[in-house]
Design a protein around this motif. Structure first.
Motif, PDB file in Angstrom:
ATOM      1  N   GLU A  46      -7.452  -2.789  -8.713  1.00 14.31           N
ATOM      2  CA  GLU A  46      -8.752  -2.174  -8.881  1.00 14.31           C
ATOM      3  C   GLU A  46      -9.927  -2.763  -7.666  1.00 14.31           C
ATOM      4  O   GLU A  46     -10.748  -2.109  -7.141  1.00 14.31           O
ATOM      5  CB  GLU A  46      -9.560  -2.753 -10.297  1.00 14.31           C
ATOM      6  N   LEU A  47      -9.492  -4.118  -7.347  1.00 15.84           N
ATOM      7  CA  LEU A  47     -10.283  -4.789  -6.300  1.00 15.84           C
ATOM      8  C   LEU A  47      -9.835  -3.814  -4.879  1.00 15.84           C
ATOM      9  O   LEU A  47     -10.910  -3.650  -4.011  1.00 15.84           O
ATOM     10  CB  LEU A  47      -9.926  -6.170  -6.033  1.00 15.84           C
ATOM     11  N   LEU A  48      -8.525  -3.773  -4.842  1.00 16.10           N
ATOM     12  CA  LEU A  48      -8.311  -3.024  -3.460  1.00 16.10           C
ATOM     13  C   LEU A  48      -8.927  -1.899  -3.408  1.00 16.10           C
ATOM     14  O   LEU A  48      -9.527  -1.324  -2.372  1.00 16.10           O
ATOM     15  CB  LEU A  48      -6.686  -2.668  -3.538  1.00 16.10           C
ATOM     16  N   LEU A  49      -9.070  -1.026  -4.533  1.00 13.17           N
ATOM     17  CA  LEU A  49      -9.562   0.432  -4.620  1.00 13.17           C
ATOM     18  C   LEU A  49     -10.984   0.413  -4.199  1.00 13.17           C
ATOM     19  O   LEU A  49     -11.600   1.372  -3.824  1.00 13.17           O
ATOM     20  CB  LEU A  49      -9.296   1.302  -5.877  1.00 13.17           C
ATOM     21  N   ASP A  50     -11.747  -0.592  -4.826  1.00 19.47           N
ATOM     22  CA  ASP A  50     -13.345  -0.832  -4.809  1.00 19.47           C
ATOM     23  C   ASP A  50     -13.801  -1.378  -3.288  1.00 19.47           C
ATOM     24  O   ASP A  50     -14.680  -1.031  -2.990  1.00 19.47           O
ATOM     25  CB  ASP A  50     -13.556  -1.929  -5.653  1.00 19.47           C
ATOM     26  N   THR A  51     -12.605  -1.656  -2.573  1.00 24.05           N
ATOM     27  CA  THR A  51     -12.834  -2.455  -1.267  1.00 24.05           C
ATOM     28  C   THR A  51     -12.457  -1.796   0.060  1.00 24.05           C
ATOM     29  O   THR A  51     -12.862  -2.104   1.205  1.00 24.05           O
ATOM     30  CB  THR A  51     -12.739  -3.849  -1.229  1.00 24.05           C
ATOM     31  N   SER A  52     -11.515  -0.857  -0.161  1.00 27.72           N
ATOM     32  CA  SER A  52     -10.762  -0.125   0.710  1.00 27.72           C
ATOM     33  C   SER A  52     -10.862   1.106   0.699  1.00 27.72           C
ATOM     34  O   SER A  52     -10.949   1.872  -0.404  1.00 27.72           O
ATOM     35  CB  SER A  52      -9.200  -0.589   0.784  1.00 27.72           C
ATOM     36  N   VAL A  53     -10.567   1.959   1.537  1.00 27.65           N
ATOM     37  CA  VAL A  53     -10.408   3.399   1.806  1.00 27.65           C
ATOM     38  C   VAL A  53      -8.930   3.884   1.516  1.00 27.65           C
ATOM     39  O   VAL A  53      -8.074   3.442   2.458  1.00 27.65           O
ATOM     40  CB  VAL A  53     -10.936   4.223   3.092  1.00 27.65           C
ATOM     41  N   LEU A  58       0.332   4.608  -4.533  1.00 27.72           N
ATOM     42  CA  LEU A  58       1.697   4.557  -5.001  1.00 27.72           C
ATOM     43  C   LEU A  58       1.531   3.485  -6.065  1.00 27.72           C
ATOM     44  O   LEU A  58       1.351   2.143  -6.002  1.00 27.72           O
ATOM     45  CB  LEU A  58       2.688   4.135  -3.866  1.00 27.72           C
ATOM     46  N   LEU A  59       1.882   3.912  -7.218  1.00 22.51           N
ATOM     47  CA  LEU A  59       1.533   3.266  -8.489  1.00 22.51           C
ATOM     48  C   LEU A  59       2.797   3.060  -9.270  1.00 22.51           C
ATOM     49  O   LEU A  59       3.248   3.952  -9.945  1.00 22.51           O
ATOM     50  CB  LEU A  59       0.315   3.887  -9.469  1.00 22.51           C
ATOM     51  N   ASP A  60       3.038   1.793  -9.732  1.00 24.34           N
ATOM     52  CA  ASP A  60       4.385   1.273 -10.505  1.00 24.34           C
ATOM     53  C   ASP A  60       3.837   1.544 -11.768  1.00 24.34           C
ATOM     54  O   ASP A  60       2.954   1.325 -12.385  1.00 24.34           O
ATOM     55  CB  ASP A  60       4.752   0.029 -10.205  1.00 24.34           C
ATOM     56  N   ILE A  61       4.921   2.092 -12.854  1.00 22.75           N
ATOM     57  CA  ILE A  61       4.443   2.333 -14.153  1.00 22.75           C
ATOM     58  C   ILE A  61       4.537   1.067 -14.952  1.00 22.75           C
ATOM     59  O   ILE A  61       3.465   0.659 -15.534  1.00 22.75           O
ATOM     60  CB  ILE A  61       5.361   3.090 -14.877  1.00 22.75           C
ATOM     61  N   ARG A  62       5.468  -0.037 -14.912  1.00 18.42           N
ATOM     62  CA  ARG A  62       5.757  -1.033 -15.628  1.00 18.42           C
ATOM     63  C   ARG A  62       5.216  -2.310 -14.875  1.00 18.42           C
ATOM     64  O   ARG A  62       5.710  -2.420 -13.565  1.00 18.42           O
ATOM     65  CB  ARG A  62       6.882  -1.343 -16.057  1.00 18.42           C
ATOM     66  N   LEU A  63       4.175  -2.662 -14.979  1.00 14.19           N
ATOM     67  CA  LEU A  63       3.574  -4.098 -14.303  1.00 14.19           C
ATOM     68  C   LEU A  63       3.348  -5.206 -15.062  1.00 14.19           C
ATOM     69  O   LEU A  63       2.380  -5.534 -15.479  1.00 14.19           O
ATOM     70  CB  LEU A  63       2.048  -3.763 -13.715  1.00 14.19           C
ATOM     71  N   GLY A  64       4.714  -5.803 -15.575  1.00 12.52           N
ATOM     72  CA  GLY A  64       4.779  -7.084 -16.491  1.00 12.52           C
ATOM     73  C   GLY A  64       4.080  -6.575 -17.923  1.00 12.52           C
ATOM     74  O   GLY A  64       4.877  -5.668 -18.323  1.00 12.52           O
ATOM     75  N   ARG A  65       3.336  -7.112 -18.272  1.00 14.07           N
ATOM     76  CA  ARG A  65       2.488  -6.841 -19.651  1.00 14.07           C
ATOM     77  C   ARG A  65       1.477  -5.495 -19.582  1.00 14.07           C
ATOM     78  O   ARG A  65       1.102  -4.987 -20.264  1.00 14.07           O
ATOM     79  CB  ARG A  65       2.029  -7.914 -20.439  1.00 14.07           C
ATOM     80  N   THR A  67       0.562  -1.820 -17.642  1.00 14.78           N
ATOM     81  CA  THR A  67       1.148  -0.345 -17.187  1.00 14.78           C
ATOM     82  C   THR A  67       0.266   0.409 -16.399  1.00 14.78           C
ATOM     83  O   THR A  67      -1.137   0.255 -16.402  1.00 14.78           O
ATOM     84  CB  THR A  67       1.443   0.291 -18.587  1.00 14.78           C
ATOM     85  N   GLY A  68       0.772   1.154 -15.332  1.00 16.49           N
ATOM     86  CA  GLY A  68       0.239   1.802 -14.265  1.00 16.49           C
ATOM     87  C   GLY A  68      -0.645   2.815 -15.122  1.00 16.49           C
ATOM     88  O   GLY A  68      -1.737   3.373 -14.395  1.00 16.49           O
ATOM     89  N   PHE A  69      -0.215   3.172 -16.228  1.00 20.84           N
ATOM     90  CA  PHE A  69      -1.089   4.353 -16.978  1.00 20.84           C
ATOM     91  C   PHE A  69      -2.472   3.807 -17.207  1.00 20.84           C
ATOM     92  O   PHE A  69      -3.379   4.501 -17.432  1.00 20.84           O
ATOM     93  CB  PHE A  69      -0.266   4.685 -18.266  1.00 20.84           C
ATOM     94  N   GLN A  70      -2.617   2.518 -17.616  1.00 18.21           N
ATOM     95  CA  GLN A  70      -3.995   2.230 -17.708  1.00 18.21           C
ATOM     96  C   GLN A  70      -4.857   2.172 -16.528  1.00 18.21           C
ATOM     97  O   GLN A  70      -5.984   2.503 -16.674  1.00 18.21           O
ATOM     98  CB  GLN A  70      -3.835   0.592 -18.063  1.00 18.21           C
ATOM     99  N   LEU A  71      -4.324   1.940 -15.527  1.00 20.30           N
ATOM    100  CA  LEU A  71      -5.080   2.233 -14.179  1.00 20.30           C
ATOM    101  C   LEU A  71      -5.665   3.550 -13.981  1.00 20.30           C
ATOM    102  O   LEU A  71      -6.628   3.826 -13.605  1.00 20.30           O
ATOM    103  CB  LEU A  71      -4.298   1.755 -12.891  1.00 20.30           C
TER     104      LEU A  71
END
Length: 227
Positions: A46-53, A58-65, A67-71
């Motif tokens: 979220e920080l990256l998307l808010d501060t960069s163009v 490319l979004l991984d589905i499983r991010l530890g606990r 999930t990319g679906f949340q983003l």
């Protein structure tokens, strides 16, 4: 003097450093692609998307606990969001369907060739985020019952031999059906066939991951590390 085409700015979200950094290094070798940044968690994404163009995420589905679906869900209706290509190690139709429902442009299996991933990135950048608006549905192609069975198994990640065994038909018969589908619909690869079948709603895909696609695939471990 012809102006140089605008480069596609790609961001990568994956919690495995080797995968994340390796993918970034490989993508830098392709003409017209620039790495806008990488992130290992949803907060950093979220920080990256808010501060960069960013043109394509490319979004991984499983991010530890997490999930990319949340983003995907958080940014689904955002005015400023990139096109999203979901990455996964699971060749599950349910994952592809959930990704599309939440606005992803494509889903690519992590074991796919880099050329396939790059093609998905370029297609997503060209189409933009609106191309995969939730609920969009193209006109269904005309598929015979047998073709529907075969396409469904292709979407599930089965090989021609596995499809033949599942349907009790010869592998060459499977190849013949797929060749005719490819020729009739102007499709060039199994990846394109899978993406279009799910994204355009050709098949009635059963929803196994019922909680907005967040559950593990059938037989999977919710606490597993694969993604």
């Amino acid at each position: 003097m012809t102006a140089e085409p605008r480069r596609i700015r790609v961001a990568i979200v994956d919690d495995h450093p080797v995968v994340r950094d390796g993918m970034a290094a490989l993508l830098r070798e392709y003409q017209g692609i620039e790495i806008a940044g990488t992130a290992a968690s949803l907060d950093l994404a979220e920080l990256l998307l808010d501060t960069s163009v960013v043109d394509v995420l490319l979004l991984d589905i499983r991010l530890g606990r997490e999930t990319g679906f949340q983003l995907l869900e958080r940014y689904r209706d955002a005015a400023r969001r990139p096109a999203v290509v979901v990455l996964t190690a699971f060749a599950q139709a349910e994952y592809a369907a959930a990704a599309h429902r939440l606005g992803a442009a494509a889903l690519v299996i992590k074991t796919a060739p880099m050329t396939e991933l790059v093609a998905a990135i370029r297609a997503a950048a060209l189409a933009g985020p609106a191309a995969a608006a939730p609920g969009s549905r193209a006109t269904d192609p005309t598929l015979t019952t047998r073709e529907q069975e075969i396409v469904r198994l292709v979407v599930d990640g089965r090989s021609n031999d596995e499809i033949g065994a599942a349907l009790a038909i010869a592998t060459k018969t499977v190849e013949g059906h797929l060749r005719r589908v490819f020729e009739r619909l102007g499709i060039e690869s199994r990846a394109e066939l899978s993406a279009r079948a799910v994204a355009e709603g050709w098949l009635e895909v059963p929803t196994v991951a019922r909680r907005r696609g967040l559950g593990p695939p059938p037989g999977g471990d919710a606490g597993g590390r694969r993604s």
